[in-house]
Design a protein around this motif. Sequence first.
Motif, PDB file in Angstrom:
ATOM      1  N   ILE A   1      -9.456   3.951  -3.814  1.00 39.98           N
ATOM      2  CA  ILE A   1      -9.343   3.415  -2.442  1.00 39.98           C
ATOM      3  C   ILE A   1      -8.234   2.377  -2.414  1.00 39.98           C
ATOM      4  O   ILE A   1      -7.455   2.298  -1.483  1.00 39.98           O
ATOM      5  CB  ILE A   1     -10.675   2.752  -2.003  1.00 39.98           C
ATOM      6  CG1 ILE A   1     -11.742   3.804  -1.740  1.00 39.98           C
ATOM      7  CG2 ILE A   1     -10.484   1.838  -0.828  1.00 39.98           C
ATOM      8  CD1 ILE A   1     -11.834   4.257  -0.301  1.00 39.98           C
ATOM      9  N   GLU A   2      -8.200   1.541  -3.428  1.00 38.72           N
ATOM     10  CA  GLU A   2      -7.154   0.509  -3.492  1.00 38.72           C
ATOM     11  C   GLU A   2      -7.028  -0.006  -4.925  1.00 38.72           C
ATOM     12  O   GLU A   2      -7.955   0.106  -5.723  1.00 38.72           O
ATOM     13  CB  GLU A   2      -7.485  -0.670  -2.567  1.00 38.72           C
ATOM     14  CG  GLU A   2      -8.718  -1.433  -3.010  1.00 38.72           C
ATOM     15  CD  GLU A   2      -8.841  -2.834  -2.425  1.00 38.72           C
ATOM     16  OE1 GLU A   2      -7.873  -3.346  -1.844  1.00 38.72           O
ATOM     17  OE2 GLU A   2      -9.920  -3.414  -2.580  1.00 38.72           O
TER      18      GLU A   2
ATOM     19  N   GLU B   1      -4.514   7.285   6.714  1.00 36.04           N
ATOM     20  CA  GLU B   1      -5.101   8.060   5.614  1.00 36.04           C
ATOM     21  C   GLU B   1      -6.427   8.694   5.973  1.00 36.04           C
ATOM     22  O   GLU B   1      -7.142   8.249   6.863  1.00 36.04           O
ATOM     23  CB  GLU B   1      -5.097   7.207   4.337  1.00 36.04           C
ATOM     24  CG  GLU B   1      -6.279   6.498   3.954  1.00 36.04           C
ATOM     25  CD  GLU B   1      -6.130   5.714   2.638  1.00 36.04           C
ATOM     26  OE1 GLU B   1      -5.043   5.456   2.106  1.00 36.04           O
ATOM     27  OE2 GLU B   1      -7.185   5.332   2.152  1.00 36.04           O
ATOM     28  N   GLU B   2      -6.719   9.741   5.259  1.00 37.28           N
ATOM     29  CA  GLU B   2      -7.943  10.518   5.399  1.00 37.28           C
ATOM     30  C   GLU B   2      -9.146   9.610   5.131  1.00 37.28           C
ATOM     31  O   GLU B   2      -9.124   8.807   4.202  1.00 37.28           O
ATOM     32  CB  GLU B   2      -7.835  11.634   4.348  1.00 37.28           C
ATOM     33  CG  GLU B   2      -9.041  12.379   3.970  1.00 37.28           C
ATOM     34  CD  GLU B   2      -8.884  13.077   2.606  1.00 37.28           C
ATOM     35  OE1 GLU B   2      -9.686  13.956   2.329  1.00 37.28           O
ATOM     36  OE2 GLU B   2      -7.962  12.732   1.816  1.00 37.28           O
ATOM     37  N   PHE B   3     -10.195   9.742   5.942  1.00 44.01           N
ATOM     38  CA  PHE B   3     -11.425   8.975   5.746  1.00 44.01           C
ATOM     39  C   PHE B   3     -12.273   9.664   4.675  1.00 44.01           C
ATOM     40  O   PHE B   3     -12.559  10.847   4.776  1.00 44.01           O
ATOM     41  CB  PHE B   3     -12.208   8.891   7.060  1.00 44.01           C
ATOM     42  CG  PHE B   3     -13.522   8.189   6.924  1.00 44.01           C
ATOM     43  CD1 PHE B   3     -13.577   6.794   6.923  1.00 44.01           C
ATOM     44  CD2 PHE B   3     -14.711   8.896   6.793  1.00 44.01           C
ATOM     45  CE1 PHE B   3     -14.790   6.131   6.798  1.00 44.01           C
ATOM     46  CE2 PHE B   3     -15.935   8.236   6.663  1.00 44.01           C
ATOM     47  CZ  PHE B   3     -15.969   6.856   6.668  1.00 44.01           C
ATOM     48  N   LEU B   4     -12.624   8.917   3.649  1.00 39.27           N
ATOM     49  CA  LEU B   4     -13.415   9.493   2.557  1.00 39.27           C
ATOM     50  C   LEU B   4     -14.853   9.012   2.651  1.00 39.27           C
ATOM     51  O   LEU B   4     -15.111   7.874   3.060  1.00 39.27           O
ATOM     52  CB  LEU B   4     -12.839   9.064   1.202  1.00 39.27           C
ATOM     53  CG  LEU B   4     -11.410   9.507   0.897  1.00 39.27           C
ATOM     54  CD1 LEU B   4     -10.935   8.878  -0.411  1.00 39.27           C
ATOM     55  CD2 LEU B   4     -11.311  11.028   0.814  1.00 39.27           C
TER      56      LEU B   4
ATOM     57  N   ILE C   1     -10.945   1.211  10.183  1.00 36.60           N
ATOM     58  CA  ILE C   1     -11.556   2.548  10.231  1.00 36.60           C
ATOM     59  C   ILE C   1     -11.690   2.864  11.726  1.00 36.60           C
ATOM     60  O   ILE C   1     -12.529   2.256  12.406  1.00 36.60           O
ATOM     61  CB  ILE C   1     -12.955   2.571   9.570  1.00 36.60           C
ATOM     62  CG1 ILE C   1     -12.975   1.824   8.233  1.00 36.60           C
ATOM     63  CG2 ILE C   1     -13.514   4.001   9.494  1.00 36.60           C
ATOM     64  CD1 ILE C   1     -12.506   2.547   7.037  1.00 36.60           C
TER      65      ILE C   1
ATOM     66  N   VAL D   1      -8.359   6.391   8.923  1.00 35.28           N
ATOM     67  CA  VAL D   1      -8.133   5.047   8.372  1.00 35.28           C
ATOM     68  C   VAL D   1      -6.682   4.640   8.574  1.00 35.28           C
ATOM     69  O   VAL D   1      -5.768   5.427   8.294  1.00 35.28           O
ATOM     70  CB  VAL D   1      -8.492   5.021   6.865  1.00 35.28           C
ATOM     71  CG1 VAL D   1      -8.391   3.601   6.309  1.00 35.28           C
ATOM     72  CG2 VAL D   1      -9.888   5.580   6.627  1.00 35.28           C
TER      73      VAL D   1
ATOM     74  N   VAL E   1      -7.229  -3.269   7.063  1.00 36.76           N
ATOM     75  CA  VAL E   1      -7.713  -1.883   7.025  1.00 36.76           C
ATOM     76  C   VAL E   1      -8.614  -1.635   8.223  1.00 36.76           C
ATOM     77  O   VAL E   1      -9.601  -2.347   8.421  1.00 36.76           O
ATOM     78  CB  VAL E   1      -8.491  -1.611   5.712  1.00 36.76           C
ATOM     79  CG1 VAL E   1      -9.094  -0.214   5.727  1.00 36.76           C
ATOM     80  CG2 VAL E   1      -7.571  -1.785   4.518  1.00 36.76           C
TER      81      VAL E   1
ATOM     82  N   ALA F   1      -6.986   9.285  -1.287  1.00 34.69           N
ATOM     83  CA  ALA F   1      -7.061   9.931   0.028  1.00 34.69           C
ATOM     84  C   ALA F   1      -5.687  10.445   0.439  1.00 34.69           C
ATOM     85  O   ALA F   1      -4.675   9.776   0.192  1.00 34.69           O
ATOM     86  CB  ALA F   1      -7.566   8.918   1.057  1.00 34.69           C
TER      87      ALA F   1
ATOM     88  N   GLU G   1     -18.965   3.306  -3.151  1.00 31.91           N
ATOM     89  CA  GLU G   1     -17.827   2.560  -3.691  1.00 31.91           C
ATOM     90  C   GLU G   1     -18.250   1.744  -4.900  1.00 31.91           C
ATOM     91  O   GLU G   1     -19.348   1.182  -4.929  1.00 31.91           O
ATOM     92  CB  GLU G   1     -17.269   1.624  -2.613  1.00 31.91           C
ATOM     93  CG  GLU G   1     -16.532   2.382  -1.528  1.00 31.91           C
ATOM     94  CD  GLU G   1     -15.905   1.448  -0.498  1.00 31.91           C
ATOM     95  OE1 GLU G   1     -15.193   0.514  -0.880  1.00 31.91           O
ATOM     96  OE2 GLU G   1     -16.159   1.668   0.692  1.00 31.91           O
TER      97      GLU G   1
ATOM     98  N   LYS H   1       0.835  -1.204   0.000  1.00 31.44           N
ATOM     99  CA  LYS H   1       0.000   0.000   0.000  1.00 31.44           C
ATOM    100  C   LYS H   1       0.871   1.256   0.000  1.00 31.44           C
ATOM    101  O   LYS H   1       0.447   2.308  -0.469  1.00 31.44           O
ATOM    102  CB  LYS H   1      -0.951  -0.001   1.183  1.00 31.44           C
ATOM    103  CG  LYS H   1      -1.991  -1.114   1.082  1.00 31.44           C
ATOM    104  CD  LYS H   1      -3.218  -0.826   1.912  1.00 31.44           C
ATOM    105  CE  LYS H   1      -4.159  -2.008   2.027  1.00 31.44           C
ATOM    106  NZ  LYS H   1      -4.908  -2.351   0.830  1.00 31.44           N
TER     107      LYS H   1
ATOM    108  N   LYS I   1      -3.954   1.508   7.659  1.00 30.15           N
ATOM    109  CA  LYS I   1      -3.790   0.330   6.799  1.00 30.15           C
ATOM    110  C   LYS I   1      -2.415  -0.283   6.981  1.00 30.15           C
ATOM    111  O   LYS I   1      -1.410   0.433   6.944  1.00 30.15           O
ATOM    112  CB  LYS I   1      -3.940   0.727   5.319  1.00 30.15           C
ATOM    113  CG  LYS I   1      -5.287   1.329   4.983  1.00 30.15           C
ATOM    114  CD  LYS I   1      -5.452   1.593   3.494  1.00 30.15           C
ATOM    115  CE  LYS I   1      -6.868   2.077   3.209  1.00 30.15           C
ATOM    116  NZ  LYS I   1      -7.141   2.278   1.789  1.00 30.15           N
TER     117      LYS I   1
END
Length: 424
Positions: A282-283, A185-188, A155, A141, A153, A118, A192, A103, A143
């Motif tokens: 996201i990934e 990372e920033e939560f979006l 949250i 988040v 991952v 993000a 999805e 990642k 990871k």
Amino acid sequence: MKVLVVGGGGREHTILWKLAQSPMKPELFAAPGNGGISQIATCVNIKATDVEGVVSFAKENKMDFVVVAPDDPLMLGMVDRLEAEGIKAFGPRQNAAIIEGSKVFSKELMKKYNIPTAAYEVFDNADAAISYLETVSYPTVIKAEGLALGKGVIIAESFEEAKAAVNDMMCDKVFGDAGNRVVCEEFLTGNEVSVLAFTDGKTIYPMVSAQDHKRAYDNDEGLNTGGMGTFSPSRLYTDAIHEECMKNIFLPTVEAMNKEGRTFKGVLYFGLIMTKNGVKVIEYNARFGDPETQVVLPRLKTDLLEIFMAVADERLGEITVEWEDNAAVCVVMASGGYPKKYATGFEIKGLEAAEADPNLTVFHAGTKRDGDAFLTAGGRVLGVTAVSSNLEEAITKAYEGVSKISFEGAHYRKDIGRKKEIVF
Ligand code: AMP
Ligand code: GLY
């Protein structure tokens, strides 16, 4: 022509089912395969992660083509080893599979090439990560860098949860070396959607869109799972959004990998989130998704084997890839208790009755054969998949199929295909 597919889940059953329809009439093999797969391919008892075992089998038995479907053998360099032995293979080489395997790599790639994702920070030290997490807003988040069976991952709703996650990953090593580094990372917020794409590094052909239901229970409650069901197309993935993704995400990713000297050949899976500020990644996965494959491949018109060979030979741009204008829904039937502890070995009844409908296919994920019977052998057992002209009908047909099938403790979600949508 002899074709070997590496893997043994619902995704591999679907790939083999599609290959079995090829006009090239390939002779099919699977390593290790499963109960359902044994109906259409010769299953050989070699683990998907046994690189040398697969390479020796392919050489000794003169496989003309090998499809490496799961993530771990790709990361282990199975495609590189097959090619080194002169065997044609479908899937990215090790140096390209890293787009899923790390990642940190994928985040840095996106930052360097301005691919929307993000905002994030990387840490290789728990204290530094925890100090940083004191300064962010929640949810946030966390990871683990590496592969963690989809569980890496977290949250976090509060600083305490975030701190616990960092300690689990970096100090207690609950994911082993996969947690040596973490991405914070920033939560979006947004809907999805998954878009898988065939690419040979020169051309990219996105497949029809899909959406996955990851939580164990209805209304997205319960633990995260490998996926309890999917549908295709997504109602939200419009032509305008597709254009935006092509321009800002899909083409730039293929180009970025070329520029890094890591040309990606195979299926590139984009896990996307449609935020207020546009679509973001996201990934990435370096392979077909499971159970996305179960709803995407039944909608493919073009011969899958022809596509696989065109990708391997880097001539994807010379062929066209066509899709049906229809819809598909896959309801996963799981063992009672999944994704926690569950028992196996129960007889599955009603498969023939369900499959009497020509638009319904039962893809086996965790089953084994016992004479003429099939027994449960995993957490996710079956992917009951219906194709119809529209989503509503496909949902109804898939559940008609499910109602005919039974095994002790069977558990499935009742709301596949009906996702709550976030409206901004
Ligand atoms: P991944 O394994 O990276 O696909 O993450 C698993 C799930 O976590 C995703 O499908 C999302 O639902 C959620 N997720 C991951 N990253 C974020 C993020 N930055 N913001 C919100 N949700 C996320
Ligand atoms: N269904 C998500 C994945 O295959 O990673």
